[in-house]
Each structure stands twice: as C-alpha cells, then as structure tokens.
Design a protein around this motif. Structure first.
Motif, short mmCIF file in Angstrom:
data_model
loop_
_atom_site.label_atom_id
_atom_site.label_comp_id
_atom_site.label_asym_id
_atom_site.label_seq_id
_atom_site.Cartn_x
_atom_site.Cartn_y
_atom_site.Cartn_z
N ARG A 161 23.82 -5.24 -34.60
CA ARG A 161 23.21 -5.51 -36.10
C ARG A 161 23.94 -4.26 -36.82
O ARG A 161 24.39 -4.45 -37.83
CB ARG A 161 21.81 -5.30 -36.26
N ARG A 162 24.07 -3.02 -36.29
CA ARG A 162 24.70 -1.83 -37.02
C ARG A 162 26.02 -2.06 -37.14
O ARG A 162 26.77 -1.94 -37.96
CB ARG A 162 24.29 -0.58 -36.22
N ASP B 46 19.75 -11.65 -28.34
CA ASP B 46 19.35 -11.62 -29.66
C ASP B 46 20.58 -11.57 -30.74
O ASP B 46 20.59 -11.67 -31.83
CB ASP B 46 18.61 -10.42 -29.96
N VAL C 192 22.57 -12.84 -35.10
CA VAL C 192 23.52 -12.09 -36.14
C VAL C 192 24.65 -12.93 -36.61
O VAL C 192 25.36 -13.51 -35.72
CB VAL C 192 24.18 -10.86 -35.36
#
Length: 460
Positions: A114-115, A137, A141
């Motif tokens: 995510r970053r 996950d 994104v």
C-alpha cells in the motif's frame, strides 16, 4: 513549489519479491531481483531478518546493493533437528517455518505494498507459489497485481498440472512412463499446505518460471496449452536467474576450494553436493566417500547437514565435522558454504554429482556441466528425468526406485566414472551451456526477449 522541479519522477513500477524462506527459494528470487533491477526498476525483497541475512551471505556472482531488503518479524516456531534416517527425505523439519512465515508476513507485506502504491503507478508483487496466502491482500490495492513464481522446472510443473487436470490431451514430447510418481516426494502435511495456498492463486496476473525456452520450450508450450481455455494467464520463462558470467569478488578474495581447483587439470574434477535440505545418514556418507576414493577421480565435496528452520540454532554440522572419512589428497571437503556457481564455472570441473534441486540444475545447465543424478525428494526425481532422459546431459547415480536403500561405494564409483568418461555426454552438456548463455546474453536471445517482454508488460 520551485524545488519540486528538481525531484526525480516517481517510478512507473515497483516490484516486490516474496520468497518462501528456504534456501533454494530465497536464492532464485534474489537472483531474479538482480535481473529486474537492471532495468532501473526498484525491487523490494521481503523475508524474515534471519533469512535475509542467510540469502545475502550465501549469494555469490554479484552484489545485492541495488535491492531494497525488508525484514519483517515472525513469532518463534518449532525448529526440530533434521532426521538423517527419515524414510521420506523431504525437509519436514521446515514445515513449522513455512506455515508461520506465510501467515505472519501477510500484514506487514500488505502495508508495504500500500505504501509503494502511493508513489508508483503500478506495484508488481512476485511471490512464491507456496506464499500465496501472504499476498492475498494485494488484490485490494487498485494499482497492484500479483505474479506467481513457480520455483520448479517447467517439466515438473507441466506434469503436476497435467495430472491434476486429468490428462486432458496426449503428450508426445516424452514417454509418460519415465515420469516418476509423487510417492515419497512430499509428506501429506506439505501437500495440504500447497493445496491451501492454491486457493489464493485465483488473483494471479501471470506465471513466472526460472526456465529457458532453449531447454524447456516444449513444456512451456504445453503449460500454455493446458491453461489456454482456463484463465488466459501468460507464462514467462525468465531463466536462468543465476548469473551466467561470474564477476570476481570486489575484495579479490576467493574461497580455498577455488584456489585448489586452480592447480587441477581442465575437466578433471567432479563436484559433489546434495543441497541444503537433506542430512545424509552416516552410512551413506561413508559409502560416497569410499566411492570417491575407488573412482580414482579428483573431487570437491560440499558436505554439510541440512539447514534448520531456526537458522540461529546449530544445524547439526558438528555431526559432519566429527566424521573420519580417511580421504587421500585427491579431493577437498568444503564444510562451510560452497560457492557453487563459481565452482561449476571453473575450468577444472568436469562433472557434478547432484541431488537435482532446480537451482543446481539451472546452474549446471548454464555452466555446461554434465550431472550424475541422485534425487532425494520434491521435484528432484522428475528433474533427474529431465536432465538424463530429456535433455540428455546426465547419467543416473541413484535410481529413484531404490530411494530407500544405501547406495554402495561400487555403484557410486561406477556412476562417477561413467559421468567423467563419457565424452559425448560432456560435449552435449557444453553445447547446452553455450545455447543457454547465448539466450541470456545475446541481444535478441530467447531469455533476453522474454525478460524485455515481461518488463514491458509490468510497465504498461
């Protein structure tokens, strides 16, 4: 702000590598990191602190300064001692590590993706097929996608997929009767883990192989055929990942075994290594030692016990160091980490007695060194068939049908002499090595084209 004009533009794509924390898997994705970073793409390599340290310490042929390493903590796990006398040689002692890593790397890995997604147009996550749950996950994104890395040969992958799909069409490339069953290759616990991880492969954007179309083109084509009506996922053969040209160390230091090899005649030495996951019984070690003596050949033998899951703990090499093998001066034992890439590329090496792990196979193929195949578990029996029956760059040292028996010294000696005396076999291995290196190094070579195509795809 005026200063913004001088800031470099954000990368179009960032790549995240997620290996299974076992040496043969760590090594492959670390080598692939080098290849992708060469396109000026930032590569982020994820594992536990101990396994990152292991991967970097054992790396040779290049320096990983261009790779960003991320060590994420995992809780303590059971780390049993490898059993040299186990009937099934698969490293079941690593199973607690595999399960712990897959479950506990998920959260920090998702945070990293995510970053990176905030500062990159796209994030490509390349993960080991047995680490699929750790990347589940990523699908949430929007500008991230996953690519499944299969850390086995295309030959092995095809037969596994082919059987699981109930043999949907006839295969003419190889006699199916030559392909060993998976009996005694894996314990049921590992097969259960693989099955549970496959659930998360549905979000994959493609499949990557440490393979070369020069050596495994027909089987890569068969994999495409298997899945052409299933999911339309593309396969890329980007191998061999390992460097095919070895640069000398920057500090000029060389391992003692390489200095010893400098004094030997060309193609006169056999290299012996059974990998990082199996501890041989003492009776078998003694038989290999006696076979080496009986063969009259010069040798380098990388002799050590299997890695443990908890790397900080004693892996049992004390047992190995205490063995009295009574060698003559014709050989040298390497009881620490052996620089295998450099050994195989040394002009004194004429053959390789190998367990046929896929790293060892790709390294011997790219070096042009013939093998004597001694498979132990997992994909190794099928890799042995690929090397000996399909590519015809090896001989059988231990038949898989005799896997529960101690191979006597006489049979070890005979296999080694056959390996080192068969000039046609060694010429064939050398020719394959030239073709593989050409595929990697030549502009327009098969692997170079495939790598260019993959990078273009993730940059799209």
């Amino acid at each position: 702000m005026a200063g913004d004009r001088h800031r470099p533009p954000p990368p179009q794509v960032a790549v995240v590598m997620v290996p299974l924390p076992a040496q043969g898997h760590l090594n492959q994705l670390l080598h692939l990191s080098r290849l992708i970073a060469a396109y000026s793409i930032p590569v982020h390599y994820v594992s536990t602190a101990a396994h990152l340290r292991q991967a970097k310490l054992r790396l040779h042929g290049w320096h990983p300064a261009t790779v960003h390493f991320h060590d994420f903590p995992i809780p303590k796990f059971e780390s049993p001692i490898p059993d040299p006398n186990a009937a099934i040689k698969f490293p079941s002692h690593l199973q607690p590590l595999f399960r712990t890593a897959a479950s506990h790397l998920r959260q920090p890995l998702a945070a990293l993706v995510r970053r990176l997604a905030l500062s990159s147009r796209r994030v490509a996550v390349i993960h080991d097929s047995v680490m699929s749950s750790a990347v589940q996950d990523v699908a949430a994104v929007p500008n991230a996608e996953c690519y499944t890395f299969h850390p086995i040969s295309a030959f092995c992958a095809f037969w596994y997929f082919y059987d699981s799909l109930q043999k949907p069409f006839p295969v003419d490339n190889v006699d199916a009767q030559l392909v060993p069953s998976l009996q005694d290759c894996f314990p049921s616990e590992f097969l259960d883990l693989v099955q549970s991880e496959q659930i998360h492969l549905r979000s994959s954007s493609g499949n990557l192989f440490n393979s070369c179309r020069i050596t495994e083109g027909p089987f890569l084509d068969l994999i495409d055929k298997l899945f052409e009506h299933e999911n339309q996922l593309k396969c890329w053969a980007l191998g061999p990942f390992n460097p095919v040209v070895i640069n000398p160390p920057e500090n000029g230091s060389r391992h003692a075994c390489l200095k010893w090899l400098d004094g030997q005649a060309p193609k006169s030495v056999v290299y012996v290594s059974f990998g990082t996951t199996v501890s041989l019984p003492e009776e078998q070690i003694a038989a290999v030692a006696a076979g080496l003596e009986e063969s009259g050949l010069k040798f380098v033998w990388a002799l050590r016990d299997a890695d443990r899951g908890e790397l900080e703990m004693d892996c049992g090499n004390g047992r190995i160091k205490d063995l009295k093998l009574g060698f003559s001066e014709r050989g040298i034992l390497v009881r620490d980490w052996a620089p295998q890439l450099e050994i195989l590329r040394h002009p004194a090496i004429g053959g390789f007695l190998s367990h046929c792990g896929w790293n060892s196979c790709t390294e011997s193929l790219s070096a042009g060194v013939a093998v004597a195949a001694w498979p132990m578990h997992s994909d190794q029996p099928r890799n042995a068939v690929l090397m000996t029956e399909v590519l015809k760059v090896g001989v059988v040292a231990r038949d898989w049908a005799e896997r529960r028996e101690i191979v006597p010294a006489g049979r070890v000696s005979a296999a080694l002499r056959r390996l080192m005396e068969d000039e046609a076999l060694r010429r064939r291995a050398e020719e394959v090595g030239v073709s593989v290196r050409d595929a990697v190094l030549r502009e327009g070579g098969a692997t170079r084209r495939e790598m260019d195509a993959f990078v273009t795809h993730i940059r799209r």
